[in-house]
Design an enzyme around this catalytic site. Structure first.
Site, short mmCIF file in Angstrom:
data_model
loop_
_atom_site.label_atom_id
_atom_site.label_comp_id
_atom_site.label_asym_id
_atom_site.label_seq_id
_atom_site.Cartn_x
_atom_site.Cartn_y
_atom_site.Cartn_z
N ARG A 183 0.97 -1.14 -0.22
CA ARG A 183 -0.25 0.10 -0.12
C ARG A 183 0.70 1.38 0.62
O ARG A 183 0.34 1.75 -0.45
CB ARG A 183 -0.93 -0.19 1.35
N ARG A 198 6.72 6.13 -6.67
CA ARG A 198 6.33 7.50 -8.05
C ARG A 198 7.43 7.57 -8.55
O ARG A 198 8.52 7.71 -7.46
CB ARG A 198 5.53 8.51 -6.65
N ARG A 216 -0.62 -5.65 17.43
CA ARG A 216 1.07 -4.98 18.06
C ARG A 216 0.41 -4.24 18.78
O ARG A 216 -0.81 -2.82 18.65
CB ARG A 216 1.26 -4.35 16.71
N ARG A 223 9.24 6.53 15.14
CA ARG A 223 8.71 7.84 14.13
C ARG A 223 8.70 9.13 15.77
O ARG A 223 8.13 8.71 16.66
CB ARG A 223 8.15 7.83 13.75
N GLU A 257 7.08 8.02 19.30
CA GLU A 257 6.31 6.46 19.10
C GLU A 257 6.73 4.93 19.00
O GLU A 257 7.76 4.67 18.31
CB GLU A 257 5.57 6.18 18.13
N TYR A 269 -8.14 -3.83 10.34
CA TYR A 269 -6.51 -2.61 10.52
C TYR A 269 -8.17 -1.53 8.95
O TYR A 269 -7.95 -2.12 7.89
CB TYR A 269 -5.94 -2.56 9.15
N ASP A 318 -8.20 2.44 7.94
CA ASP A 318 -8.41 3.81 7.87
C ASP A 318 -10.10 4.61 8.29
O ASP A 318 -10.86 3.67 8.23
CB ASP A 318 -7.91 4.53 6.84
P1 FAD Z 1 -12.13 3.06 18.12
O1 FAD Z 1 -11.34 4.10 17.95
O2 FAD Z 1 -10.70 2.34 18.70
O3 FAD Z 1 -13.17 3.45 18.79
C1 FAD Z 1 -14.12 2.09 19.89
C2 FAD Z 1 -14.21 2.77 21.55
O4 FAD Z 1 -14.86 1.66 21.85
C3 FAD Z 1 -12.67 3.10 22.30
O5 FAD Z 1 -12.99 4.27 22.68
C4 FAD Z 1 -12.92 1.98 23.20
O6 FAD Z 1 -12.94 2.92 24.47
C5 FAD Z 1 -14.72 1.53 23.10
N1 FAD Z 1 -14.64 0.35 23.73
C6 FAD Z 1 -13.82 -1.39 23.47
N2 FAD Z 1 -14.45 -2.38 24.51
C7 FAD Z 1 -15.19 -1.26 25.00
C8 FAD Z 1 -16.64 -1.73 26.18
N3 FAD Z 1 -16.62 -3.09 25.98
N4 FAD Z 1 -17.11 -0.87 26.84
C9 FAD Z 1 -17.10 0.42 26.58
N5 FAD Z 1 -16.40 0.89 25.91
C10 FAD Z 1 -15.58 0.32 24.37
N6 FAD Z 1 -6.76 6.08 9.73
C11 FAD Z 1 -6.18 7.06 9.12
O7 FAD Z 1 -7.77 7.20 8.26
N7 FAD Z 1 -5.12 8.10 8.90
C12 FAD Z 1 -4.14 8.13 9.66
O8 FAD Z 1 -3.81 8.78 9.29
C13 FAD Z 1 -5.03 6.73 11.20
N8 FAD Z 1 -3.12 6.83 11.89
C14 FAD Z 1 -3.93 5.90 12.85
C15 FAD Z 1 -2.55 5.49 14.27
C16 FAD Z 1 -2.68 4.47 14.29
C17 FAD Z 1 -0.96 5.10 15.17
C18 FAD Z 1 -4.19 4.20 14.71
C19 FAD Z 1 -3.54 2.95 15.91
C20 FAD Z 1 -4.41 4.23 14.07
C21 FAD Z 1 -4.78 5.37 12.73
N9 FAD Z 1 -5.70 4.94 11.96
C22 FAD Z 1 -5.84 6.22 11.20
C23 FAD Z 1 -7.07 4.03 12.21
C24 FAD Z 1 -7.76 5.07 12.64
O9 FAD Z 1 -7.90 4.90 14.19
C25 FAD Z 1 -9.45 3.96 12.79
O10 FAD Z 1 -10.14 3.95 11.25
C26 FAD Z 1 -10.72 4.77 13.65
O11 FAD Z 1 -10.13 5.56 14.67
C27 FAD Z 1 -11.43 2.96 13.80
O12 FAD Z 1 -12.64 3.67 14.70
P2 FAD Z 1 -13.36 2.68 15.66
O13 FAD Z 1 -14.85 3.21 16.06
O14 FAD Z 1 -13.24 1.31 15.10
O15 FAD Z 1 -12.66 1.90 16.50
N1 UDP Z 2 7.53 1.49 5.75
C1 UDP Z 2 8.69 1.66 5.69
N2 UDP Z 2 9.54 2.68 5.99
C2 UDP Z 2 8.62 3.96 6.56
C3 UDP Z 2 7.47 4.29 6.44
C4 UDP Z 2 6.54 2.73 6.02
O1 UDP Z 2 9.09 0.20 5.26
O2 UDP Z 2 9.15 5.04 6.75
C5 UDP Z 2 6.45 0.10 5.49
C6 UDP Z 2 6.46 -0.74 6.78
O3 UDP Z 2 6.77 -1.74 6.93
C7 UDP Z 2 4.65 -0.23 7.00
C8 UDP Z 2 4.38 -0.04 5.83
O4 UDP Z 2 5.16 0.55 5.15
O5 UDP Z 2 4.54 -1.13 8.08
C9 UDP Z 2 3.58 0.93 6.44
O6 UDP Z 2 3.52 2.03 6.56
P1 UDP Z 2 2.41 2.99 6.84
O7 UDP Z 2 2.85 4.07 7.03
O8 UDP Z 2 1.11 3.62 5.54
O9 UDP Z 2 1.57 2.42 7.77
P2 UDP Z 2 1.31 2.80 9.28
O10 UDP Z 2 2.17 2.69 10.69
O11 UDP Z 2 0.37 4.02 8.75
O12 UDP Z 2 -0.33 1.90 9.40
#
Ligand code: FAD
Ligand code: UDP
Length: 370
Positions: free
Chosen positions: A173, A177, A250, A281, A301, A349, A351
């Protein structure tokens, strides 16, 4: 007697908030509960020193769906932020995603043709028709130098295992480019909600009852008695009392610092791609919103092994866990009046835009039937 609701929504993250908004718009009554002390789930942002801090890691909204883009724009105005992260390999800085700027810095090449030749030459010895793991996939895509400096260390830190044991799709993903374009995403719509994600979610659930610091599973029978239907966005294995075993994740840990400088690294995201730096990062939050505050907040992080009780972040979609999830999915499908959704409820996973699209589609189906 307690009031009963049409929908009890477990989780105030994006999935729960979108579902609640749609149900409430259709005239249904909803109660949202969350075990955390705030709404927003993982997109939660909080203001510190005038800066919106992304508490659970950097969140950049991007989508190719015009429908989803228009949907979120009802609740927030988005700025023009474009994600263009840098990679720091032992002090050498490279642009990401892999593009002509990266190739120029790595090899001194200046034209797309030269860059393609260089990659071709680098992978000649190791090209495999059908890559079986991440290492083979990465070398096929961008050659050995980029794999060694920008991929191997970062990926092994992030996933805690060798690139030879990881599935190829993880790297697929990442764009490659042959233009001088540092935009990390290919999507036509991108930005950060002005005022933060929390304000956006707050607006989505305006007028809907919310109860925080409330764990549904701690008193499931009581909560079930409060509503006709349940929308459950917590971990699916926890719902079924881990009867088939525990799904793996993870995890991440975040270490934030308020610094007395107005600009620490000059960019929102810098990846550390060597194996010796323990974190993956550093995020400098103010740059998501072009902040001019006198101070700055950075977050390191770290990727971490997950054990039960830790915050689950990334599902591990390997063969074992996919099979385990399929068993839970069967139970979930058979559960009456309960909708399982979101990244934990569906062990996917997702977004942000995908989670919103999934909640919209599910809400529309459920609301038509009820
Ligand atoms: P969550 O946001 O996890 O909501 C679930 C909620 O349920 C939580 O608040 C939890 O407390 C609650 N819950 C769980 N169990 C219970 C229980 N038993 N009782 C009451 N409450 C409970 N997406 C992007 O598009 N762009 C990004 O740049 C991006 N960056 C990310 C970076 C990181 C580090 C991570 C981990 C994810 C990232 N994502 C990103 C993905 C994004 O976070 C998710 O798509 C989104 O938050 C999912 O929403 P959700 O409602 O499914 O889950
Ligand atoms: N990745 C990498 N080097 C970088 C950034 C990303 O090798 O500097 C690889 C890594 O394997 C990672 C994958 O690309 O798991 C996807 O990266 P992305 O940043 O999209 O994942 P995110 O951490 O946002 O889920």
């Amino acid at each position: 007697m307690h009031k009963t609701y049409d929908f009890l929504i477990v989780g105030a993250g994006l999935y729960g908030a979108v579902f609640a908004h749609e149900a409430s718009k259709a005239g249904k009554t909803c109660l949202i509960i969350d075990k955390r002390n705030h709404i927003g789930g993982n997109v939660y942002t909080e203001k510190v020193a005038g800066i919106e801090v992304h508490r659970y890691g950097a969140h950049i909204f991007h989508t190719s769906s015009k429908k989803v883009w228009q949907y979120v724009n009802q609740f927030a105005e988005f700025n023009r932020f474009t994600n263009s992260p840098l990679a720091n390999y032992k002090g050498e800085l490279y642009n990401l995603p892999f593009n002509m700027n990266t190739f120029n810095k790595m090899w001194g090449v200046t034209t797309p043709e030269q860059a393609k030749q260089k990659i071709e030459q680098q992978r000649r010895d190791s090209y495999v028709e059908k890559p079986r793991n991440l290492e083979e996939q990465a070398i096929n895509l961008v050659g050995l130098d980029i794999y060694e400096k920008l991929i191997r260390g970062y990926t092994e830190k992030q996933w805690g295992r060798s690139c030879r044991e990881l599935p190829a799709f993880i790297i697929r993903r990442l764009p490659v480019r042959f233009t001088y374009d540092n935009n990390y995403f290919n999507d036509p719509y991108q930005g950060i909600p002005i005022g933060g994600y929390t304000a956006m979610v707050d607006k989505m659930i305006e007028g809907i009852d919310v109860q925080l610091e409330t764990d549904y599973l701690a008193d499931k029978a009581y909560w079930d008695s409060r509503a006709e239907h349940v929308v459950y966005t917590g971990p699916v294995d926890a719902y079924f009392n881990y009867q088939y075993g525990v799904l793996a994740y993870r995890s991440l840990t975040f270490e934030s610092q308020l610094l007395e400088t107005n600009n620490y690294q000059g960019n929102a995201v810098v990846n550390y791609t060597d194996l010796d730096t323990p974190y993956t990062r550093i995020i400098e939050h103010k740059h998501f919103e072009f902040g001019t505050q006198p101070q700055t907040i950075i977050t390191r992080e770290y990727s971490a092994e997950w054990k039960q009780g830790d915050e689950p972040y990334y599902p591990v979609n390997d063969a074992h866990n996919s099979k385990l999830y399929a068993q839970y999915k069967q139970l979930a499908d058979a559960e009456r009046n309960v909708i399982f959704g979101g990244r934990l409820g569906e062990y996917r996973y997702y977004d942000m835009d995908k989670v919103i699209a999934a909640a919209l589609s599910r809400a529309s189906k459920v609301l038509r039937e009820n």
